[in-house]
Design a protein around this motif. Structure first.
Motif, PDB file in Angstrom:
ATOM      1  N   SER A  22      -7.982  94.698  23.925  1.00 17.65           N
ATOM      2  CA  SER A  22      -8.791  94.986  22.777  1.00 17.65           C
ATOM      3  C   SER A  22      -8.300  93.839  21.850  1.00 17.65           C
ATOM      4  O   SER A  22      -7.099  93.371  21.699  1.00 17.65           O
ATOM      5  CB  SER A  22      -8.434  96.169  22.427  1.00 17.65           C
ATOM      6  N   CYS A  23      -9.017  93.370  20.970  1.00 19.58           N
ATOM      7  CA  CYS A  23      -8.811  92.406  19.740  1.00 19.58           C
ATOM      8  C   CYS A  23      -9.914  92.800  18.618  1.00 19.58           C
ATOM      9  O   CYS A  23     -11.047  92.704  19.018  1.00 19.58           O
ATOM     10  CB  CYS A  23      -8.930  90.975  20.302  1.00 19.58           C
ATOM     11  N   THR A  24      -9.340  92.868  17.363  1.00 17.06           N
ATOM     12  CA  THR A  24     -10.201  92.929  16.370  1.00 17.06           C
ATOM     13  C   THR A  24      -9.718  91.596  15.396  1.00 17.06           C
ATOM     14  O   THR A  24      -8.638  91.374  15.282  1.00 17.06           O
ATOM     15  CB  THR A  24     -10.164  94.258  15.537  1.00 17.06           C
ATOM     16  N   TYR A  25     -10.540  91.380  14.444  1.00 19.20           N
ATOM     17  CA  TYR A  25     -10.217  90.322  13.463  1.00 19.20           C
ATOM     18  C   TYR A  25     -11.050  90.599  12.304  1.00 19.20           C
ATOM     19  O   TYR A  25     -11.947  91.378  12.050  1.00 19.20           O
ATOM     20  CB  TYR A  25     -10.531  89.001  14.003  1.00 19.20           C
ATOM     21  N   ASP A  26     -10.479  90.201  11.277  1.00 22.09           N
ATOM     22  CA  ASP A  26     -11.101  89.987   9.943  1.00 22.09           C
ATOM     23  C   ASP A  26     -11.509  88.655   9.251  1.00 22.09           C
ATOM     24  O   ASP A  26     -10.205  87.889   9.098  1.00 22.09           O
ATOM     25  CB  ASP A  26     -10.063  90.900   8.940  1.00 22.09           C
ATOM     26  N   THR A  27     -12.647  88.468   8.888  1.00 18.58           N
ATOM     27  CA  THR A  27     -12.711  87.229   8.188  1.00 18.58           C
ATOM     28  C   THR A  27     -14.175  87.313   7.403  1.00 18.58           C
ATOM     29  O   THR A  27     -15.111  88.112   7.716  1.00 18.58           O
ATOM     30  CB  THR A  27     -12.897  86.133   9.555  1.00 18.58           C
ATOM     31  N   SER A  28     -14.390  86.474   6.471  1.00 15.94           N
ATOM     32  CA  SER A  28     -15.535  86.290   5.720  1.00 15.94           C
ATOM     33  C   SER A  28     -16.233  85.026   6.218  1.00 15.94           C
ATOM     34  O   SER A  28     -17.477  84.904   5.649  1.00 15.94           O
ATOM     35  CB  SER A  28     -15.199  86.179   4.042  1.00 15.94           C
ATOM     36  N   GLU A  29     -15.853  84.458   7.289  1.00 23.77           N
ATOM     37  CA  GLU A  29     -16.529  83.123   7.682  1.00 23.77           C
ATOM     38  C   GLU A  29     -17.619  83.733   8.568  1.00 23.77           C
ATOM     39  O   GLU A  29     -17.615  84.699   8.965  1.00 23.77           O
ATOM     40  CB  GLU A  29     -15.552  82.280   8.500  1.00 23.77           C
TER      41      GLU A  29
END
Lengths: 117, 115
Positions: A22-29
């Motif tokens: 699993s992988c989650t990420y946070d970005t506004s891009e």
């Protein structure tokens, strides 16, 4: 700033089984790349698979595939028919898609995957 | 197949000493990076380099660190006065021209042990 989170520090499966990291990420891009890198013991990181955010189709590379959920900011890696050589540290990573400058990779904490015979 | 090479593979040094880690990126690549991985921890960005100047640096990359590309092939990381907490694996990476797939190619790393 972008952050990448891998919530599974370690996983272990039997040879030939399927495993999902699993992988989650946070970005506004809106435009970016996502990667899974593999780091075998005492070796350099090598690219396993890459996903471009504007592509809806999930990337696949032989036994490796991803489940990319852009709205949920989730990027999981599935390894089918796992092999002993898949034993390694796996890092999820994010890169902005920029027109200028040396865009950097931002890594998650890593998941140590062990394939047992 | 072209690859990124790093030397030395392992260096042991005394606290306060200067260390230079060397990297030869892939020859037609334009972007160069140093990352650090403290044992058992995540891979951390240190610095990126393009067109003979630093593009971005992290908070870790303080005045004790410097990078240069002295001869168009080598890419070096210098730690001026090493501290115990500098003990880590240091990875060099390079990337092809802008508009490429974004993949970074990594070297095998230089393990630095500060005593």
């Amino acid at each position: 700033a972008q952050t990448v989170t891998q919530s599974q520090p370690e996983m272990s499966v039997q040879e030939a089984e399927t495993v999902t990291l699993s992988c989650t990420y946070d970005t506004s891009e809106n435009n970016y790349y996502l990667f899974w890198y593999k780091q075998p013991p005492s070796r350099q990181m090598i690219l396993v698979i890459r996903q471009e955010a504007y592509k809806q189709q999930n990337a696949t590379e032989n036994r490796f595939s991803v489940n990319f959920q852009k709205a949920a900011k989730s990027f999981s890696l599935k390894i089918s028919d796992s092999q002993l050589g898949d034993t390694a540290m796996y890092f999820c990573a994010f890169m902005k898609h920029g027109s200028q400058g040396a865009q950097k990779l931002v890594f998650g904490q890593g998941t140590r995957l062990t394939i047992n015979p | 197949e072209p690859e990124v090479t790093q030397t030395p593979s392992h260096q042991v040094t005394q606290m306060g000493q200067e260390v230079i880690l060397r990297c030869v990126p892939i020859s037609n690549h334009l972007y160069f990076y140093w990352y650090r991985q403290i044992l058992g921890q995540k891979v951390e960005f240190l610095v990126s380099f393009y067109n003979n100047e630093i593009s971005e640096k992290s908070e870790i990359f303080d005045d004790q660190f410097s990078v240069e590309r002295p001869d168009g092939s080598n890419f070096t990381l210098k730690i001026r006065s090493t501290k115990l907490e500098d003990s880590a694996m240091y990875f060099c990476a390079s990337r092809a021209r802008q508009g490429s797939t974004g993949e970074l190619f990594f070297g095998e790393g230089s393990r630095l042990t500060v005593l």
